[in-house]
Design a protein around this motif. Structure first.
Motif, mmCIF file in Angstrom:
data_model
loop_
_atom_site.group_PDB
_atom_site.id
_atom_site.type_symbol
_atom_site.label_atom_id
_atom_site.label_comp_id
_atom_site.label_asym_id
_atom_site.label_seq_id
_atom_site.Cartn_x
_atom_site.Cartn_y
_atom_site.Cartn_z
ATOM 1 N N VAL A 243 1.200 -1.071 0.481
ATOM 2 C CA VAL A 243 -0.123 0.172 -0.085
ATOM 3 C C VAL A 243 1.076 1.117 -0.022
ATOM 4 O O VAL A 243 0.373 2.394 -1.080
ATOM 5 N N ALA A 244 2.048 1.651 0.548
ATOM 6 C CA ALA A 244 2.486 2.296 0.977
ATOM 7 C C ALA A 244 3.960 2.466 -0.636
ATOM 8 O O ALA A 244 4.257 3.508 -1.384
ATOM 9 N N VAL A 245 4.152 1.273 -0.733
ATOM 10 C CA VAL A 245 4.819 1.339 -2.324
ATOM 11 C C VAL A 245 3.280 1.974 -3.452
ATOM 12 O O VAL A 245 3.834 2.985 -4.709
ATOM 13 N N GLU A 246 2.025 1.860 -3.557
ATOM 14 C CA GLU A 246 1.639 2.504 -4.847
ATOM 15 C C GLU A 246 0.991 4.000 -3.913
ATOM 16 O O GLU A 246 0.711 4.642 -4.948
ATOM 17 N N GLY A 247 1.241 4.275 -2.658
ATOM 18 C CA GLY A 247 0.812 5.368 -2.397
ATOM 19 C C GLY A 247 1.515 6.640 -3.214
ATOM 20 O O GLY A 247 1.489 7.771 -2.971
ATOM 21 N N PHE A 248 2.610 5.883 -3.379
ATOM 22 C CA PHE A 248 4.051 7.137 -4.760
ATOM 23 C C PHE A 248 3.707 7.696 -5.353
ATOM 24 O O PHE A 248 3.568 9.090 -5.605
ATOM 25 N N PHE A 249 2.589 6.842 -6.339
ATOM 26 C CA PHE A 249 1.885 7.386 -7.310
ATOM 27 C C PHE A 249 0.377 7.846 -7.314
ATOM 28 O O PHE A 249 -0.881 7.672 -8.140
ATOM 29 N N GLU A 250 -0.022 7.975 -6.061
ATOM 30 C CA GLU A 250 -1.237 8.640 -5.761
ATOM 31 C C GLU A 250 -2.120 9.565 -6.405
ATOM 32 O O GLU A 250 -3.095 10.102 -6.788
ATOM 33 N N GLU A 251 -0.954 10.449 -6.678
ATOM 34 C CA GLU A 251 -1.123 12.258 -6.874
ATOM 35 C C GLU A 251 -1.062 12.245 -8.016
ATOM 36 O O GLU A 251 -0.838 13.944 -7.791
ATOM 37 N N ILE A 252 0.223 11.162 -8.317
ATOM 38 C CA ILE A 252 0.371 11.901 -9.881
ATOM 39 C C ILE A 252 -0.558 12.306 -10.934
ATOM 40 O O ILE A 252 -0.363 13.316 -11.996
ATOM 41 N N ARG A 253 -1.589 11.319 -11.127
ATOM 42 C CA ARG A 253 -2.812 11.508 -12.276
ATOM 43 C C ARG A 253 -3.258 10.565 -11.106
ATOM 44 O O ARG A 253 -3.711 10.100 -10.483
ATOM 45 N N PRO A 254 -5.103 11.910 -11.793
ATOM 46 C CA PRO A 254 -5.837 11.360 -11.067
ATOM 47 C C PRO A 254 -6.451 10.070 -11.476
ATOM 48 O O PRO A 254 -6.686 10.076 -12.583
ATOM 49 N N ARG A 255 -7.215 9.251 -10.645
ATOM 50 C CA ARG A 255 -7.601 7.398 -11.842
ATOM 51 C C ARG A 255 -8.769 7.611 -12.337
ATOM 52 O O ARG A 255 -9.564 8.486 -11.892
ATOM 53 N N SER A 256 -8.916 7.321 -13.142
ATOM 54 C CA SER A 256 -10.393 7.532 -14.110
ATOM 55 C C SER A 256 -11.236 6.072 -13.422
ATOM 56 O O SER A 256 -10.081 4.697 -13.208
ATOM 57 N N GLY A 257 -12.288 6.899 -13.919
ATOM 58 C CA GLY A 257 -13.495 5.807 -13.211
ATOM 59 C C GLY A 257 -14.124 5.742 -11.673
ATOM 60 O O GLY A 257 -15.000 5.041 -11.690
ATOM 61 N N TYR A 258 -13.187 6.709 -10.588
ATOM 62 C CA TYR A 258 -13.406 6.419 -9.320
ATOM 63 C C TYR A 258 -14.478 6.868 -9.377
ATOM 64 O O TYR A 258 -15.025 6.781 -8.424
ATOM 65 N N SER A 259 -15.191 8.492 -9.746
ATOM 66 C CA SER A 259 -16.689 8.539 -9.637
ATOM 67 C C SER A 259 -17.854 7.903 -10.753
ATOM 68 O O SER A 259 -18.960 8.487 -10.047
ATOM 69 N N THR A 260 -17.728 6.883 -10.716
ATOM 70 C CA THR A 260 -19.247 6.618 -11.846
ATOM 71 C C THR A 260 -19.322 5.666 -10.777
ATOM 72 O O THR A 260 -18.735 5.216 -9.863
ATOM 73 N N PRO A 261 -21.079 5.306 -10.166
ATOM 74 C CA PRO A 261 -21.469 4.643 -8.983
ATOM 75 C C PRO A 261 -21.149 3.239 -9.203
ATOM 76 O O PRO A 261 -21.095 2.546 -8.576
ATOM 77 N N SER A 262 -21.095 2.499 -10.705
ATOM 78 C CA SER A 262 -20.182 1.235 -10.463
ATOM 79 C C SER A 262 -19.203 1.269 -10.679
ATOM 80 O O SER A 262 -18.670 -0.505 -10.580
ATOM 81 N N SER A 263 -17.909 2.143 -10.111
ATOM 82 C CA SER A 263 -16.949 1.664 -9.756
ATOM 83 C C SER A 263 -16.730 0.616 -8.470
ATOM 84 O O SER A 263 -17.460 1.533 -7.495
ATOM 85 N N VAL A 264 -15.876 -0.417 -8.786
ATOM 86 C CA VAL A 264 -15.407 -1.014 -7.376
ATOM 87 C C VAL A 264 -14.610 0.959 -5.878
ATOM 88 O O VAL A 264 -14.660 0.653 -5.149
ATOM 89 N N GLY A 265 -13.916 1.175 -7.117
ATOM 90 C CA GLY A 265 -13.343 2.015 -6.156
ATOM 91 C C GLY A 265 -13.551 3.130 -5.957
ATOM 92 O O GLY A 265 -12.987 4.476 -6.048
ATOM 93 N N GLY A 266 -14.903 3.388 -6.753
ATOM 94 C CA GLY A 266 -15.833 4.919 -6.262
ATOM 95 C C GLY A 266 -16.479 4.955 -5.166
ATOM 96 O O GLY A 266 -17.151 4.103 -4.446
ATOM 97 N N THR A 267 -16.846 5.820 -5.017
ATOM 98 C CA THR A 267 -17.312 6.134 -3.124
ATOM 99 C C THR A 267 -18.950 7.128 -3.631
ATOM 100 O O THR A 267 -19.694 7.211 -3.124
ATOM 101 N N ASP A 268 -19.564 7.111 -4.931
ATOM 102 C CA ASP A 268 -20.802 7.046 -5.223
ATOM 103 C C ASP A 268 -21.811 6.212 -5.562
ATOM 104 O O ASP A 268 -21.538 5.480 -6.234
ATOM 105 N N SER A 269 -22.611 5.362 -4.487
ATOM 106 C CA SER A 269 -23.522 4.633 -4.293
ATOM 107 C C SER A 269 -24.407 4.217 -5.547
ATOM 108 O O SER A 269 -25.062 3.239 -5.321
ATOM 109 N N GLY A 270 -25.029 5.939 -6.108
ATOM 110 C CA GLY A 270 -25.772 5.807 -7.034
ATOM 111 C C GLY A 270 -27.318 6.311 -6.227
ATOM 112 O O GLY A 270 -27.917 6.446 -6.701
ATOM 113 N N VAL A 271 -27.035 6.462 -5.378
ATOM 114 C CA VAL A 271 -28.343 6.629 -4.657
ATOM 115 C C VAL A 271 -27.609 8.023 -3.290
ATOM 116 O O VAL A 271 -26.881 7.440 -2.661
#
Length: 702
Positions: A243-271
């Motif tokens: 997790v710490a190694v992956e955190g090095f790339f956290e702010e390099i580029r925004p993750r695509s698909g995180y704002s969609t309701p069906s995304s596993v990593g997203g925070t929007d549940s659709g409701v």
């Protein structure tokens, strides 16, 4: 004059002197050359003083009467130097390009630096310095580097062993004074939280090395990705989680698909729900652990990468890179887990297989490794399979140096021959030592490597040479002979018949120039094997000469046979040729060798720029007014009449007498003074008592 012809080419002269410097006793040889040859003096002095590993040679340039001890200049000076005492130091200081200082070595007294700071005749005593290496243990030791931090410094290496309080101030001044191309920062304590803010001006870095806690933060990753000119990167991933190694790339580029309701990593549940808990961090961690997280690229211009840590962490890090790496240097824990090594090897070939040119694998804890290798105790040996490496067409150097993963088979070498056809340098743990079991790699196993890799010129492996090749094998075919192999290092290889091994090597490498192995002088070795390879080294030149002579004769005989066959062909009868007369004309053109010596005229011009300074004094004295005040107190004289009370007391004293005579009565008068007079003057009572007694005596006599 012919011997000084090399002086006409400055580059050749520089290369020659650098070669002499790298040889054993090279610094002493260059020193003697500078003192004996006037034509080579300046060039030799430039090479001698170009790089210094201590400040002691510079301090030794002060006059002897200023040094505490002439033979140990680092002990300090007896008194501050005058302006003329700096002449030699400033003259030689112009030649210094790289310098290093180690506070823990304790070879330079701390009293030297205040003298340099207070009495130096110019701002920088090393004006042409370009590289600075500074290892400090205290805050005062770290601050001393600012004395040598010139604007021309391009390379800075900082190594801090303890926690210092002035690190932020030093980094800030470092960033403000210089524009670095290479920065190496090593520390045992965490980086400052505003590390990237302190170095925000450094946007032209070409090489960066960070070995400190906190180097894998997202802020550091964003700052590294913003370096558009970065070509070389070195990071330490030891004891870090995935997790710490992956955190090095956290702010390099925004993750695509995180704002969609069906995304596993997203925070929007659709409701719409304002009270819904946020499970984004847990989901992101799960994606990183399962490998389903979207990959992102960083530093596409990167060419060299050096990583230290576990194989799994390194595999997770390089998976994010989309650069065309040419050099990959990995320092991993030994032995690596089989699954982690498989994943790492596969990832390297998939990410950089078409571009990688150099691949190095070494182990952590090098001091322990050298201790184990220099002793005769057994080391647990484990295999390291090279079959996980896929096609690497551009790889020309493979260097593996691991203390435990040293077992390589003939199949591994054959796989390298097919995977890396353009390999030039191959080192497979040449320092490995087999004490109880023989090496798995045999001398016959090198045949595929020599046959397939036509550019191989350096080979370092540990082989089992006890059984030589048989006559019915294909070892002695012409195709299995290398014309490029020039250097062979066999290390602790086993051997039984030196002459048979020498015959095999004369065929496999007829142009072999250097044969090395471990001897008693530099390693704890088996004496039997060392003597055997010594005999191989004695036999090999003679067998190589015979082998090459036979091949030249065989090549010449075949040409003669071809010519004879051509002559034996029947030629059709031709009509007689007419008589002709041959006349030769000498048409050799007249050639005149003429040389023109073109020497450019050089003019040395020096411009001394010194700012005009004006001394101005401002007298600031406040207005002062004097006021006198009569503070004599009012005094009143008062008189008091004090008269003590006097009382007279009469006492009748009648002594007892036994005589029949009639006693006489005497009257004793005592005058009592007040109590104050009795306390102040005791002598008065004594005199009064004596007078009373005297009067009583007189009366008695009466």
């Amino acid at each position: 004059m012919a011997s000084l012809a090399i002086l006409r080419d400055p580059e050749a002269t520089q290369k020659l002197l650098e070669t002499i410097l790298d040889a054993p006793g090279g610094r002493r040889s260059l020193s003697r050359l500078a003192r004996t040859c006037k034509g080579m003096c300046e060039a030799a002095l430039g090479v001698l003083w170009k790089e210094l590993d201590s400040l002691v040679p510079l301090i030794g340039l002060f006059p002897n009467h200023l040094l505490r001890r002439t033979r140990r200049p680092g002990l300090g000076l007896t008194k501050p130097p005058a302006e003329e005492d700096w002449s030699r130091l400033l003259a030689y200081g112009k030649r210094v390009r790289r310098i290093a200082y180690n506070e823990s070595a304790n070879n330079v007294s701390a009293s030297i630096f205040p003298i340099i700071d207070d009495y130096r005749p110019q701002t920088y005593i090393l004006p042409n310095l370009t590289s600075l290496t500074w290892r400090a243990d205290t805050a005062a030791g770290l601050e001393r580097c600012l004395l040598f931090l010139t604007p021309d410094v391009k390379t800075v290496t900082l190594d801090i062993n303890n926690k210092v309080s002035n690190l932020r101030d030093v980094l800030k001044q470092l960033s403000n004074r210089t524009r670095l191309h290479t920065l190496s920062f090593t520390s045992h304590v965490a980086l400052p939280e505003d590390f990237t803010d302190l170095l925000h001006r450094q946007n032209a870095l070409v090489k960066l090395s960070l070995n400190a806690p906190g180097a894998l933060s997202s802020a550091i990753g964003k700052w590294v990705s913003s370096q558009t000119k970065l070509r070389s990167l070195e990071l330490d991933l030891t004891a870090r989680s995935i997790v710490a190694v992956e955190g090095f790339f956290e702010e390099i580029r925004p993750r695509s698909g995180y704002s969609t309701p069906s995304s596993v990593g997203g925070t929007d549940s659709g409701v719409f729900s304002a009270d819904e808990p946020d499970f984004s961090d847990i989901r992101k961690s799960a994606l990183r652990l399962t490998g389903d997280a979207p990959l992102r690229g960083v530093c596409p211009q990167l060419q060299q990468l050096q990583l230290t840590g576990e194989a799994a962490n390194i595999a997770a890090f390089v998976r994010h890179l989309n650069s065309r790496l040419a050099v990959l240097d990995l320092v991993i824990d030994d032995p690596p887990d089989t699954n982690d090594w498989h994943e790492l090897a596969t990832t390297i070939c998939e990410q950089f297989g078409g571009f990688l040119q150099v691949l190095k694998l070494s182990a952590v804890n090098s001091k322990f490794i050298e201790l184990v290798r220099s002793t005769s105790r057994d080391v647990p040996l484990k295999p390291l399979s090279l079959e996980y490496l896929t096609f690497l067409p551009n790889l020309h150097r493979l260097d593996i140096d691991l203390p435990e993963s040293v077992i390589f088979n003939d199949s591994d070498v054959a796989h390298i021959a097919n995977t890396c056809p353009n390999i030039e340098v191959l080192r497979l743990c040449p320092l490995a030592k087999f004490t109880t079991t023989p090496p798995s790699l045999t001398l016959e196993g090198l045949v595929p490597l020599i046959t397939e890799c036509s550019r191989l010129h350096t080979l370092a492996v540990v082989v089992d040479g006890r059984t030589g090749p048989r006559k019915d094998e294909d070892v002695f075919e012409q195709a299995s002979s290398s014309r490029s192999l020039m250097r062979l290092h066999v290390g602790h290889s086993w051997i039984k018949d030196p002459f048979q091994v020498a015959i095999a090597l004369s065929h496999l490498a007829p142009h072999l120039d250097i044969l090395k192995w471990f001897q008693e002088k530099n390693r704890a070795v088996v004496e039997e094997h060392a003597k055997g390879w010594q005999q191989v080294s004695d036999f090999l030149p003679h067998l190589q000469y015979l082998r090459l002579s036979e091949r030249r004769k065989a090549a010449g005989g075949s040409q003669v046979e071809v010519r004879e066959r051509i002559v034996e062909v029947e030629v059709p009868v031709m009509p007689p040729k007419p008589e002709v007369a041959h006349q030769a004309i000498d048409a050799t053109p007249l050639v005149v060798d003429q040389g023109v010596l073109a020497r450019p005229r050089l003019h040395e011009a020096s411009v001394q720029s010194s700012p005009d300074t004006v001394d101005k004094g401002v007298e600031a004295s406040p207005a002062v007014s004097s006021i006198s005040i009569d503070a004599t107190p009012i005094v009143q004289d008062e008189s008091i009449l004090v008269s003590p009370v006097v009382s007279e007391i009469g006492i009748e004293v009648q002594p007892l007498t036994s005589s029949t005579m009639k006693p006489r009565k005497h009257l004793l008068q005592v005058q009592l003074e007040p109590r104050t007079a009795l306390v102040k003057d005791l002598s008065y009572l004594k005199h009064s008592q004596s007078d009373t007694r005297r009067s009583a005596g007189q009366r008695k006599s009466w």
